[in-house]
Design an enzyme around this catalytic site. Structure first.
Site, PDB file in Angstrom:
ATOM      1  CG  ASP A 193       1.081   4.446   3.363  1.00 20.03           C
ATOM      2  OD1 ASP A 193       1.758   3.531   3.860  1.00 20.03           O
ATOM      3  OD2 ASP A 193       1.097   4.723   2.153  1.00 20.03           O
TER       4      ASP A 193
ATOM      5  CG  ASP B 162       0.404 -11.598  -0.037  1.00 17.18           C
ATOM      6  OD1 ASP B 162      -0.543 -10.944  -0.544  1.00 17.18           O
ATOM      7  OD2 ASP B 162       0.288 -12.221   1.027  1.00 17.18           O
ATOM      8  CB  SER B 163       2.694  -6.257   0.765  1.00 20.48           C
ATOM      9  OG  SER B 163       1.580  -5.699   0.107  1.00 20.48           O
TER      10      SER B 163
ATOM     11  CB  THR C  83      -0.143  -7.432 -10.236  1.00 19.49           C
ATOM     12  OG1 THR C  83      -1.077  -6.616  -9.516  1.00 19.49           O
ATOM     13  CG2 THR C  83       0.615  -6.552 -11.204  1.00 19.49           C
ATOM     14  CG  HIS C  84      -5.650  -8.987 -12.539  1.00 16.49           C
ATOM     15  ND1 HIS C  84      -6.135  -9.208 -13.810  1.00 16.49           N
ATOM     16  CD2 HIS C  84      -5.353 -10.207 -12.048  1.00 16.49           C
ATOM     17  CE1 HIS C  84      -6.137 -10.512 -14.051  1.00 16.49           C
ATOM     18  NE2 HIS C  84      -5.662 -11.133 -12.989  1.00 16.49           N
TER      19      HIS C  84
ATOM     20  NE  ARG D 103       4.259  -3.085  -2.631  1.00 15.14           N
ATOM     21  CZ  ARG D 103       3.707  -2.274  -1.731  1.00 15.14           C
ATOM     22  NH1 ARG D 103       3.995  -0.984  -1.704  1.00 15.14           N
ATOM     23  NH2 ARG D 103       2.846  -2.736  -0.866  1.00 15.14           N
TER      24      ARG D 103
END
Ligand code: IMP
Length: 199
Positions: A158, A71-72, A10-11, A184
């Protein structure tokens, strides 16, 4: 299979901090995609598993290290699972991501959220080893949509998501509360247990 050094593909600094925190105490050293200046691959797959695997394979191949990618997204039942893997893209604008626009779109496509619509967040972690071996860890958080948007904590969708068993949206809860129940957190817990078993 034990892991000495693990590349977190991940960045995103926020995700890196989350992974570092949740994996602390384990005997592995973490590197990020930024440490290797890796390019960000385009997410061309139409499943969370497909995109997580794609990102992990690219990072593993580029570095020769075991790589973990995630991924989500949010899947709304009344929209046949949309935005799903396109959750981030629904927030894209010419000047960056704006999830107010994405949430307005969910409300519009549903024809007005009234609190009865069900949805879930999914998180998938893909671990890929240099020899091609793959492992998948997933987590799901089910809930109902709410409208108007509620709360100013959290991120993404959210403010319009109330988890089952709660009266508050994810954006109204403390981060510690959400991190105990989130999709997560569930996926990361499965990954941690795998690492402990395979140490
Ligand atoms: P990606 O996993 O970085 O491709 O991004 C997935 C997108 O799904 C994010 O940009 C958010 O819009 C959405 N998403 C994933 N997890 C959450 C969450 O916990 N809360 C709100 N939105 C989320």
């Amino acid at each position: 299979m034990s892991i000495g050094t693990l590349l977190i593909a991940t960045h995103n600094q926020g995700k890196m901090i989350e992974f570092t925190d949740m994996l602390s105490g384990l005997d592995i050293s973490l590197k990020s995609a930024t440490d290797f200046d890796l390019p960000e691959p385009t997410e061309t797959e139409d499943t969370f598993v497909g995109n997580a695997l794609l990102k992990a394979h690219v990072a593993c191949k580029a570095t020769g290290l075991p790589a973990l990618a995630d991924d989500s997204g949010l899947s709304v039942d009344a929209l046949d699972g949309a935005p799903g893997v396109y959750s981030a893209r629904w927030g894209e604008t010419a000047t960056g991501r704006d999830f107010n626009i994405a949430m307005e779109r969910v409300n519009k496509e549903i024809g007005g959220i009234d609190g009865t619509q069900t949805a879930h967040f999914t998180a998938v972690l893909a671990l890929v080893y240099p020899d091609g071996h793959e492992e998948i860890f997933d987590g799901k958080l089910s809930g109902n949509l709410c409208w108007p948007m509620r709360g100013d904590r959290g991120h993404g969708y959210d403010p319009i998501f109330v988890p089952v068993g709660f009266k508050t949206s994810c954006a109204e809860m403390l981060m510690e509360t959400k991190n105990k129940i989130s999709h997560r957190a569930i996926a990361i817990e499965k990954f941690k247990n795998y690492l402990i078993k395979n140490a």
